[in-house]
Design a protein around this motif. Structure first.
Motif, PDB file in Angstrom:
ATOM      1  N   TRP A  85       0.801  -1.217   0.000  1.00 55.40           N
ATOM      2  CA  TRP A  85       0.000   0.000   0.000  1.00 55.40           C
ATOM      3  C   TRP A  85       0.834   1.268   0.000  1.00 55.40           C
ATOM      4  O   TRP A  85       0.596   2.171  -0.739  1.00 55.40           O
ATOM      5  CB  TRP A  85      -0.904  -0.045   1.222  1.00 55.40           C
ATOM      6  N   CYS A  86       1.777   1.341   0.804  1.00 62.08           N
ATOM      7  CA  CYS A  86       2.368   2.659   0.971  1.00 62.08           C
ATOM      8  C   CYS A  86       3.868   2.711   1.004  1.00 62.08           C
ATOM      9  O   CYS A  86       4.476   3.525   0.337  1.00 62.08           O
ATOM     10  CB  CYS A  86       1.827   3.247   2.260  1.00 62.08           C
ATOM     11  N   THR A  87       4.408   1.874   1.732  1.00 61.17           N
ATOM     12  CA  THR A  87       5.753   2.122   2.265  1.00 61.17           C
ATOM     13  C   THR A  87       6.811   2.619   1.289  1.00 61.17           C
ATOM     14  O   THR A  87       7.605   3.480   1.619  1.00 61.17           O
ATOM     15  CB  THR A  87       6.288   0.852   2.922  1.00 61.17           C
ATOM     16  N   SER A  89       6.743   4.383  -1.272  1.00 59.43           N
ATOM     17  CA  SER A  89       6.560   5.585  -2.065  1.00 59.43           C
ATOM     18  C   SER A  89       7.192   6.801  -1.423  1.00 59.43           C
ATOM     19  O   SER A  89       7.266   7.854  -2.004  1.00 59.43           O
ATOM     20  CB  SER A  89       5.071   5.822  -2.264  1.00 59.43           C
ATOM     21  N   LEU A  90       7.630   6.657  -0.242  1.00 58.23           N
ATOM     22  CA  LEU A  90       8.097   7.820   0.504  1.00 58.23           C
ATOM     23  C   LEU A  90       9.196   8.603  -0.188  1.00 58.23           C
ATOM     24  O   LEU A  90       9.033   9.797  -0.421  1.00 58.23           O
ATOM     25  CB  LEU A  90       8.529   7.374   1.906  1.00 58.23           C
ATOM     26  N   PHE A  93       8.099  10.540  -3.291  1.00 59.18           N
ATOM     27  CA  PHE A  93       7.216  11.658  -3.075  1.00 59.18           C
ATOM     28  C   PHE A  93       8.005  12.911  -2.763  1.00 59.18           C
ATOM     29  O   PHE A  93       7.700  13.998  -3.230  1.00 59.18           O
ATOM     30  CB  PHE A  93       6.243  11.364  -1.940  1.00 59.18           C
ATOM     31  N   LEU A  94       9.002  12.742  -1.976  1.00 60.19           N
ATOM     32  CA  LEU A  94       9.765  13.914  -1.566  1.00 60.19           C
ATOM     33  C   LEU A  94      10.471  14.578  -2.724  1.00 60.19           C
ATOM     34  O   LEU A  94      10.987  15.673  -2.614  1.00 60.19           O
ATOM     35  CB  LEU A  94      10.789  13.516  -0.503  1.00 60.19           C
ATOM     36  N   LEU A 168      -0.133  12.251  -2.998  1.00 55.65           N
ATOM     37  CA  LEU A 168       0.160  11.146  -2.109  1.00 55.65           C
ATOM     38  C   LEU A 168      -0.841  10.032  -2.279  1.00 55.65           C
ATOM     39  O   LEU A 168      -0.495   8.869  -2.259  1.00 55.65           O
ATOM     40  CB  LEU A 168       0.147  11.616  -0.661  1.00 55.65           C
ATOM     41  N   SER A 172       0.371   6.508  -3.497  1.00 50.98           N
ATOM     42  CA  SER A 172       0.489   5.372  -2.599  1.00 50.98           C
ATOM     43  C   SER A 172      -0.743   4.506  -2.540  1.00 50.98           C
ATOM     44  O   SER A 172      -0.671   3.402  -2.064  1.00 50.98           O
ATOM     45  CB  SER A 172       0.840   5.851  -1.208  1.00 50.98           C
TER      46      SER A 172
END
Lengths: 420, 247
Positions: A85-87, A89-90, A93-94, A168, A172
């Motif tokens: 799900w997410c992890t 992409s951090l 994104f920045l 976001l 994500s």
């Protein structure tokens, strides 16, 4: 451009495309976003809506100034397709660009994008309004007057932040591969559609969503191999021949299976505790037996009731969001710049177009909906949703004459609906 | 505020192994407070990341439980078949059947609680998203919640199906008795023997649900209608008070 698969899928099927791409998707003829994308190459939608059949997809309302942002961002975030799900992409994104003008990605704190204020004030309005209409739980904000008051406070500023949030989300919210439902018929291997091509990217990380059918196939394979103790994950995997199933999935499932077999009473935790208590009783005489039976029956009753209520509540929640989607769609159409409404295309009458251009920024949402509802095009678009939320659309559509009447109509209709 | 409190109550009443997997509503509200329009958007980003992590958490937990349920469901079936076959041995037969019955009921209960878990987390998400939009003037809620609707933890159809199957199995194997729900005498004690954790949690869930949808200060025309079930008073009396914790 990432490929977009549009077939209906039971499992999640969100394609991870570049961040916050606007663009209509599905078969919807809503032109809102693509209008603003004029001149640029058409975008793939960021995700696939659940109801692909209706084509009533979610339109991301943030458009305008963010284009530059997206075009530069797209190249970067297109790569990965297959994480949870997410992890992961951090970091990407920045890297999103800080400003509209500066195309190259800014490493640091992703920032403020100045977006034309007018659009956002409008968006703020209709969002507030849509929220008002949406049936919601306790802390629903109060009534339309209050809403209008809010709407009057035009906030041209950092809706940026929402742009970013949208990035976001798009970035994500993804990865149905993480949870596929594989439907297995004996002897066949088939995976339900909607899997992105790179599903084998990180097999160890993917989570399998098991189904009874899949489990049946599993049990069959295990039995063929001589039982849960003798069967090996590799052997089972081979026998099952299910596409997308990995040895990790089988391994963990086998472990669970073995545990369940050898401790049949302790299915899940709480049973264990109480089982001990019952077994401590030396003899179950008839009276206690009856009492236990009664207790179980009562427990069952309560459980059934909770289940029933949960189902009802869930359906209500689904409907609420469906209406929300519908309203958003309606409102977005209203703000479609150019062609239909402003130029007074045949399908619309003069009144709407005039009022659209003349109306002050605050009130359009209200008038707009009724006007839009009169638009046959709108009706055509919303047939699917109208069917399901007919109680709401009908009153709106049936008040062509006065805006106020139309406006006043829809809340009451909802009111009555809710109250019963 | 209210929801946070109710959520906390629910979590306290919930099955021990589940407590860490509920929505961190309070945390999210804290994050929300950090958001200010002057900032670069870092707080917003953090918020959304946190949300996504939460959803990951729900999905993992949910699917794990679901998998267990699927396995257990099959096991129960096989046990029943086996016991039915060896109908001859009377003594063991009765005991086995009693055990199976209890297991089915508890199993049913756990599945329902998983649905409750799903629902309460969804509700919390919806609420916090609303707060987010209110605070930032943003439009995060609608698209985000659309995605949530498709998430595994919210698509509970399979569990619902298994629940119904349990009910059917129970009805067929153990024909329902005549007595109505009303007779509470002695049942409360007997309930101490039954799946108390599950039972307590279920009752708590029902009550919470009812209260959350009762008229509140912000009740408007647009709120969900209040829950109505006939013997809601009885539900109240069925509440088992939490045991006194001995430190």
């Amino acid at each position: 451009m990432p490929k977009l698969s549009m077939e209906a899928k039971p499992a999640l099927s969100i394609q991870r495309s570049s961040a916050s791409q606007l663009g209509t998707f599905g078969t919807s003829d809503l032109q809102f976003s693509s209008q603003q994308l004029e001149g640029r190459h058409p975008r793939q939608p960021p995700f696939i809506s659940q109801s692909t059949s209706s084509g009533k997809s979610v339109i991301l309302p943030y458009s305008v100034g963010s284009e530059a942002l997206q075009s530069s961002a797209s190249s970067d975030c297109n790569n990965q397709n297959n994480e949870s799900w997410c992890t992961d992409s951090l970091p990407e994104f920045l890297d999103f660009p800080a400003t509209v003008q500066s195309c190259p990605l800014d490493g640091s704190d992703s920032g403020i994008i100045s977006i034309q204020s007018e659009d956002f004030s409008k968006q703020n309005d209709w969002q507030d309004w849509a929220d008002q209409i949406i049936i919601d739980n306790e802390d629903l904000t109060s009534d339309l007057n209050e809403l209008l008051a809010d709407a009057n406070v035009a906030e041209p500023e950092q809706k940026v932040l929402t742009q970013m949030s949208q990035d976001l989300i798009n970035y994500s919210i993804h990865q149905p591969h993480a949870s596929q439902q594989l439907s297995v018929t004996p002897g066949e291997t088939c995976a339900t559609a909607g899997q992105s091509p790179s599903s084998n990217a990180a097999p160890a990380k993917q989570r399998m969503r098991w189904t009874p059918e899949l489990h049946e196939a599993f049990v069959e394979a295990v039995n063929k191999l001589g039982g849960s103790e003798r069967a090996t994950p590799k052997g089972v995997l081979k026998l099952m021949r299910v596409e997308g199933l990995t040895i990790y999935h089988v391994k963990s499932h086998l472990q669970k299976y073995r545990t369940a077999r050898y401790k049949p009473e302790s299915g899940e935790e709480s049973s264990e505790k109480k089982l001990a208590t019952i077994e401590e009783l030396p003899s179950l005489d008839l009276k206690t037996g009856i009492e236990i039976t009664e207790a179980l029956r009562l427990q069952m009753e309560v459980q059934k009731r909770l289940h029933e209520q949960l189902e009802i509540q869930r359906n209500l929640q689904l409907r609420i969001e469906e209406q929300g989607r519908y309203l958003q769609m309606m409102i977005e159409k209203q703000y479609k710049p150019g062609t239909d409404l402003l130029k007074g295309v045949s399908s619309t009458n003069d009144r709407p177009s005039k009022e659209l251009t003349d109306a002050p920024p605050n009130s359009p949402p209200h008038e707009a909906l009724t006007l839009e509802a009169n638009n046959s095009k709108a009706r055509g678009d919303s047939t699917n949703l109208a069917a399901t939320s007919s109680e709401t659309s009908r009153p709106v559509a049936e008040n062509p004459d006065s805006n106020d009447a139309g406006m006043a109509e829809s809340p009451p209709s909802k009111r009555t609906k809710v109250d019963e | 505020m209210k929801f946070g409190k109710r959520l906390k109550q629910q979590i306290e009443q919930s099955l021990p192994g589940w407590r860490d997997y509920f929505l961190s509503y309070k945390e999210l509200k804290k994050l929300l407070r950090l958001i200010s329009s002057a900032e670069s958007g870092k707080a917003e980003a953090e918020f959304v990341y946190f949300l996504n992590d939460e959803i990951d958490k729900f999905n993992s937990f949910f699917m794990e439980q679901e998998e267990d349920f699927i396995i257990h469901h099959k096991e129960l079936r096989q046990r029943i078949e086996k016991v039915m076959e060896n109908g001859s041995d009377q003594k063991d037969y009765k005991e086995e059947l009693a055990k199976i019955r209890k297991d089915i009921v508890n199993f049913h209960g756990e599945m329902v609680l998983l649905m409750n878990y799903s629902n309460i987390n969804y509700t919390g998400l919806a609420k916090i998203l609303k707060k987010y939009d209110k605070r930032t003037g943003g439009v995060l809620r609608l698209p985000f919640i659309q995605k949530v609707l498709e998430q595994p933890f919210f698509t509970t159809d399979l569990i619902s199906k298994l629940i119904k199957e349990c009910e059917n199995t129970l009805d067929s194997v153990f024909p329902p008795s005549e007595s109505a729900v009303g007779t509470l005498r002695g049942e409360k004690e007997a309930l101490a023997l039954a799946g108390e954790g599950i039972y307590r949690n279920t009752v708590a869930a029902l009550l919470t649900m009812q209260e959350m949808r009762r008229g509140s200060s912000t009740l408007s025309h647009f709120s969900l209608p209040p829950l109505k079930f006939p013997d809601s008073d009885i539900i109240h009396t069925l509440q088992i008070l939490p045991p006194i914790q001995i430190p």
